[in-house]
Scaffold this active site. Structure first.
Site, mmCIF file in Angstrom:
data_model
loop_
_atom_site.group_PDB
_atom_site.id
_atom_site.type_symbol
_atom_site.label_atom_id
_atom_site.label_comp_id
_atom_site.label_asym_id
_atom_site.label_seq_id
_atom_site.Cartn_x
_atom_site.Cartn_y
_atom_site.Cartn_z
ATOM 1 N N THR A 74 36.770 28.397 46.634
ATOM 2 C CA THR A 74 38.846 27.499 46.907
ATOM 3 C C THR A 74 38.561 25.841 46.279
ATOM 4 O O THR A 74 39.385 25.900 46.041
ATOM 5 C CB THR A 74 39.083 27.801 48.377
ATOM 6 O OG1 THR A 74 39.481 29.105 48.285
ATOM 7 C CG2 THR A 74 40.590 26.762 48.321
ATOM 8 N N ARG A 95 29.937 32.255 40.848
ATOM 9 C CA ARG A 95 28.661 33.691 40.922
ATOM 10 C C ARG A 95 29.841 34.676 40.739
ATOM 11 O O ARG A 95 31.426 35.015 41.083
ATOM 12 C CB ARG A 95 28.132 33.860 42.086
ATOM 13 C CG ARG A 95 26.824 33.280 42.572
ATOM 14 C CD ARG A 95 26.242 33.180 43.866
ATOM 15 N NE ARG A 95 26.952 32.162 44.701
ATOM 16 C CZ ARG A 95 27.462 32.930 46.744
ATOM 17 N NH1 ARG A 95 26.112 33.406 45.756
ATOM 18 N NH2 ARG A 95 27.912 32.219 47.156
#
Length: 558
Positions: A74, A95
């Site tokens: 985030t 990822r």
């Protein structure tokens, strides 16, 4: 007060066509392989080594996390939005999520709130099929091994008892950890003990993330160490002529994936190795792609800085000759309360005394980052339960160490809430950045490299090598793998190898139980404690609360 869920926010967003995202980083539409309107594969020809040298790489990591995580993804996405808002052309490189955690305990893994990459459902589910390709390549090698045991032609005389290679599946399924295969008669193969790992724990995933081009990928696949013959000779995947067939299955998976953030900035998502067993970061190719196309790249590495950042720097950056200019350490007040001794039910209760004690954990991470000759910035990932007094303490305590600590409100406000963090990062990049240096030389003795990480990063007094680990060191030497990197596997919950030792433990030694070899990835994996390569589902899996309606609208994926 009620809040929208991550998936509700993502579903309300208006996405723009991926070709328009590509234009922002000067990619021609003809250079992409589009997967519908909002996803595309990027060709490796877009990597520009000279541009990479002039671009700025920023790593986002964290203090030692609580089980819920502290929001690195985030913050990474939010920081990207903030940097773009202040005029710095930035791409976030992340990822890919694994289906096991998505349906297990974690739910979605594409950021949160107003700092997300989208299309969120696609990214969290099958995406562009990269995980499936890794799984199939891994299991092709398994099939070739068992076929060779069975075959009378070109039999390599492999001793089944020494086979180290396992099958994989991208799902949490504890029943597959230890299995027996080849039952039911001679036509079904040679009976032997086997098992499954989860796909992110596959060495094929680690190799995909370490490869620099397709030729390098094939070489590394061929270098996978399988086991020994009955007369003690090592066997590699190349002995089975497996590398080309495996590479064929990965021909599209090696290409990075382009998507977008909620604020229509470019996001590259590629690869997904485990963070406490493998290197826990996206592919070298994806990071170089981002640096080739943008002035700034924000990327993250899994779990706390003692795992993710150390591996990112000592393994990935050392192998790929990358020079990160700044490290962002994500901290939450609740994690500081935890490391100060708060119980789980007290995580959301303001307590300055707990935060003061817990700051010792963050202080150690700050010290560690500076050992790599990089200046950190602390991002205080904001939660509604944070008190002004606690936040101010962190800012003041970091200032006393000469570090900027900035409130990050990306979850609630997107880029509007991360511009101060972006400015702090730019200040370090433009005014304080130096040449990063690893904490060990790959050519140093293997035992010395392991001890350096334990002492310098974990704060241990020393390392105890169990009997099996000592034998493994001799095997590594005999096979000529002493100049490999070290990819430590330990709990993410503590600097030590005992998860209950929170905060900043002192006066301890870590114990290496055994050392695995990932010859294709070119690192060894010292195992500290019992590490799980195939997670199980919790008593109430996240999948229980997921639904899909007749129109294909998904709920509960967050």
């Amino acid at each position: 007060m009620s809040y929208k869920t991550d998936i509700e926010i993502a579903q309300e967003a208006t996405l723009i066509h991926i070709k328009n995202i590509a234009k922002k980083i000067n990619i021609d539409e003809d250079d992409m392989e589009m997967y519908g309107k909002y996803k595309a594969k990027l060709p490796l020809s877009l990597i520009n080594e000279s541009k990479i040298k002039n671009s700025n790489l920023v790593l986002v990591t964290a203090l030692t996390p609580t089980p819920a995580g502290e929001g690195k993804t985030t913050v990474s996405i939010g920081l990207t939005e903030g940097l773009n808002k202040i005029g710095k052309q930035t791409t976030v490189v992340l990822r890919e999520p694994s289906l096991g955690p998505v349906f297990g305990i974690k739910g979605g893994a594409a950021g949160g709130g107003y700092s997300q990459v989208v299309p969120m459902e696609d990214i969290n589910l099958h995406f562009t099929g990269d995980f499936n390709a890794v799984e199939k390549a891994n299991n092709l090698l398994s099939a070739l091994i068992d076929n060779n045991l069975q075959s009378k032609v070109n039999n390599l005389n492999i001793d089944p008892r020494t086979i180290l290679w396992k099958r994989v599946i991208d799902m949490n399924d504890r029943a597959l950890r230890d299995i027996t295969i080849g039952l039911g008669g001679t036509a079904n193969g040679i009976p032997r003990q086997d098992g499954f790992n989860i796909t992110p724990a596959s060495e094929v995933m680690a190799i995909l993330c370490m490869a620099t081009d397709f030729e390098d990928l094939k070489q590394r696949l061929g270098d996978i160490f399988i086991g020994f013959t009955f007369d003690k000779k090592p066997i590699f995947a190349r002995d089975l002529n497996a590398e080309n067939a495996m590479a064929i299955l990965l021909k599209d998976a090696i290409k990075p994936n382009l998507v977008q953030t909620l604020e229509e900035n470019p996001a590259i998502i590629h690869g997904g190795p485990f963070a406490n067993i493998a290197q826990g970061t996206n592919t070298i190719i994806a990071t170089k792609m981002g640096l080739s196309l943008s002035d700034y790249v924000v990327t993250e590495a899994g779990f706390g800085a003692d795992l993710g950042a150390e591996k990112f720097l000592d393994i990935k950056c050392a192998a790929a000759d990358l020079n990160p200019k700044c490290v962002v350490l994500v901290a939450t007040i609740r994690a500081l309360r935890h490391h100060g001794g708060a119980k789980k039910e007290e995580y959301n209760t303001p307590n300055l005394e707990r935060v003061t004690e817990g700051f010792k954990n963050l202080e150690k991470h700050i010290e560690n980052i500076r050992k790599f000759n990089i200046e950190p910035v602390v991002a205080i990932n904001s939660f509604i339960s944070d008190s002004d007094e606690e936040v101010q303490f962190i800012k003041d305590a970091c200032a006393n160490l000469g570090v900027q600590a900035v409130l990050s409100e990306g979850w609630a406000k997107g880029g509007e809430g991360t511009q101060d963090l972006a400015r702090a990062v730019v200040d370090v990049v433009e005014n304080k950045a130096t040449q990063f240096k690893p904490i060990y030389d790959w050519k140093s003795p293997m035992k010395e490299k392991i001890e350096t990480i334990a002492k310098e990063i974990y704060g241990a007094d020393g390392v105890v090598f169990d009997k099996k680990a000592a034998l493994n060191l001799k095997r590594i030497d005999r096979l000529g793998f002493n100049d490999f990197a070290v990819c430590m596997a330990k709990t993410q919950k503590s600097f030590s190898d005992v998860e209950s030792r929170i905060g900043r433990p002192t006066g301890f030694k870590v114990t290496v139980r055994e050392i695995e070899i990932a010859a294709g990835a070119r690192f060894v994996i010292p195992i500290l404690g019992k590490m799980m390569r195939m997670p199980g589902l919790p008593s109430v899996p996240a999948s229980t609360n997921m639904t899909i309606d007749n129109n294909g609208v998904i709920s509960g994926l967050s």
